[in-house]
Design an enzyme around this catalytic site. Sequence first.
Site, PDB file in Angstrom:
ATOM      1  N   ILE A  49      27.065  74.209  13.317  1.00  0.00           N
ATOM      2  CA  ILE A  49      28.312  74.896  13.641  1.00  0.00           C
ATOM      3  C   ILE A  49      27.992  76.355  13.931  1.00  0.00           C
ATOM      4  O   ILE A  49      27.210  76.983  13.217  1.00  0.00           O
ATOM      5  CB  ILE A  49      29.364  74.761  12.515  1.00  0.00           C
ATOM      6  CG1 ILE A  49      30.689  75.402  12.942  1.00  0.00           C
ATOM      7  CG2 ILE A  49      28.864  75.357  11.206  1.00  0.00           C
ATOM      8  CD1 ILE A  49      31.867  75.062  12.040  1.00  0.00           C
ATOM      9  N   LEU A  50      28.553  76.860  15.003  1.00  0.00           N
ATOM     10  CA  LEU A  50      28.299  78.245  15.395  1.00  0.00           C
ATOM     11  C   LEU A  50      29.554  78.834  16.025  1.00  0.00           C
ATOM     12  O   LEU A  50      30.102  78.281  16.978  1.00  0.00           O
ATOM     13  CB  LEU A  50      27.147  78.326  16.407  1.00  0.00           C
ATOM     14  CG  LEU A  50      26.900  79.707  17.044  1.00  0.00           C
ATOM     15  CD1 LEU A  50      26.464  80.711  15.993  1.00  0.00           C
ATOM     16  CD2 LEU A  50      25.877  79.623  18.172  1.00  0.00           C
ATOM     17  N   GLN A  94      33.692  85.872  15.124  1.00  0.00           N
ATOM     18  CA  GLN A  94      33.570  85.474  13.724  1.00  0.00           C
ATOM     19  C   GLN A  94      34.591  86.222  12.859  1.00  0.00           C
ATOM     20  O   GLN A  94      35.085  87.274  13.231  1.00  0.00           O
ATOM     21  CB  GLN A  94      32.141  85.733  13.223  1.00  0.00           C
ATOM     22  CG  GLN A  94      31.119  84.809  13.856  1.00  0.00           C
ATOM     23  CD  GLN A  94      29.690  85.121  13.446  1.00  0.00           C
ATOM     24  OE1 GLN A  94      29.441  86.006  12.628  1.00  0.00           O
ATOM     25  NE2 GLN A  94      28.729  84.399  14.007  1.00  0.00           N
ATOM     26  N   GLY A 120      38.949  83.121  11.655  1.00  0.00           N
ATOM     27  CA  GLY A 120      39.537  81.827  11.330  1.00  0.00           C
ATOM     28  C   GLY A 120      39.128  80.694  12.248  1.00  0.00           C
ATOM     29  O   GLY A 120      39.584  79.555  12.069  1.00  0.00           O
ATOM     30  N   GLY A 125      36.132  79.275  12.599  1.00  0.00           N
ATOM     31  CA  GLY A 125      35.290  78.305  11.897  1.00  0.00           C
ATOM     32  C   GLY A 125      36.141  77.322  11.106  1.00  0.00           C
ATOM     33  O   GLY A 125      35.893  76.110  11.121  1.00  0.00           O
ATOM     34  N   GLU A 158      25.248  68.573   6.862  1.00  0.00           N
ATOM     35  CA  GLU A 158      23.787  68.637   6.727  1.00  0.00           C
ATOM     36  C   GLU A 158      23.342  70.029   6.304  1.00  0.00           C
ATOM     37  O   GLU A 158      23.473  70.993   7.053  1.00  0.00           O
ATOM     38  CB  GLU A 158      23.116  68.264   8.051  1.00  0.00           C
ATOM     39  CG  GLU A 158      21.598  68.304   8.001  1.00  0.00           C
ATOM     40  CD  GLU A 158      20.965  67.960   9.335  1.00  0.00           C
ATOM     41  OE1 GLU A 158      19.730  67.963   9.425  1.00  0.00           O
ATOM     42  OE2 GLU A 158      21.709  67.703  10.290  1.00  0.00           O
TER      43      GLU A 158
END
Length: 466
Positions: free
Chosen positions: A256-257, A263, A266, A268, A290
């Site tokens: 996830i990026l 950034q 919100g 993410g 993971e």
Amino acid sequence: MGQKQQATADPTAEPKKRRRVGFSNIDAGIEAKDCIKIYLVSSKEQVGASESYCIDPVDLNGFFDEDGKIYGYHGLKITIWISSITFHAYADIIYQSRSDGAKGITDLKSSLQRIFAETLVESKDDFLKSFSVESHLIRSIVSTGEILQQKGSNEHIHDSVSHTHNGAATSDVKVVRMVIGNAGTGHLYSRLIPLVLLLVDGSNPIDVTDPGWELYVLVQEINDEQGDTQHRVLGFTAVYRFYHYPDKTRLRLSQILILPPYQHKGYGCRLVEVVNNVAISEDVYDLTVEEPLHYFQHVRTCVDVQRLLVFNPIQDAINSAVSNLKQGKLSKKTHVPRFMPPSTAIEDVRKTLKINRKQFLQCWEVLIYLGLDPADKGMEDFVTIISNRVKADILGKDSGTGGKQVIEVPSDYNPEMSFVMFRSGNVEGGSLQMDENQTNQKEQLQQLVDERVKEIKLIAQKLRPV
């Protein structure tokens, strides 16, 4: 045979000065992070502009030689621009001189290609032209995907990449699901790989030939006053589908990026929520992550605890655990219970919310803390419970026989890569190497307990009603 005669020394002559042997300085090299700057730009006007958005890579040194240094250059300065429109990159390399100082001369082109591969453009003119030539690249690729969530906004927007305010522009943000088997999806991911390598610690590219992968791409549509629509990738997550016996699949979030300019806004959380909704709507077995980095685990737990706070089937179990903690000093008891949730609660959470057991146990501790008052006497017992749990997780495992085993299974997709991994014994998590010295071990354990309690409090501060 003739011999060379040595001249007789003149006693009146001045003695000759002894010749000194000089050695050139050995090149100490320069660390890549000290001579490379990387900027994310959204227009050709920003290339070279002082206000361009500078990104902070995880570790540039790892892409250069064994010791992470660049050799053979004096006054070296490398400026790299990455287009947020096409994700092409251009490197401007400037140096005063270069010479071999006993360590060779670093091949800068090949080193940069380890990061940027085919996205690295050699000509600056070609890089500048790409802003217009491929201005609709993202729109054409994501148009083949499935829109899972779209939220509109009529508010005036601020371009975080160009640092400009457009009072007439409005934007929509949507999440698009794309299957890796699609050629456009693979093309988009290949453009994003350099940013993944630069910004995600310990990351490796996913296999774009494996149809088990899906991309969930967060895209912003910006409508300007001329009526044109620009598409920006704000971030993405890569999710893999596993088979779960006998008739289910499991989802594993592997990468996830969120791009640095977007950034802490919100986005993410939004991606995590969308994947959670997919897991529930498609009734998968559960959703795992993971090797989550610390910050992402924090975000994930905040999202999951909010969901659990309104999940009625477990409220009685939470209230019971909190009530028991408030009753008295557990330290007086011979055995302090771990306050594990009932097995029925664990199963209900997995079936309905698709939160796996390990993650639910992390959230369970936060849920109990939220039910306590910081001034309660039970708070001391709560810390004791956390301490006992941490010690049991680290020291209570049987390292002799527990572990993972792999068995091959038949598959239509790449038989050499088809297998099932299972854990033998009762081992659930990885073990942590502890110092054999008892004093050091105690200090390490206490540090882990303190860190866990601090993390629980940080999550609670965000979620506790004011």
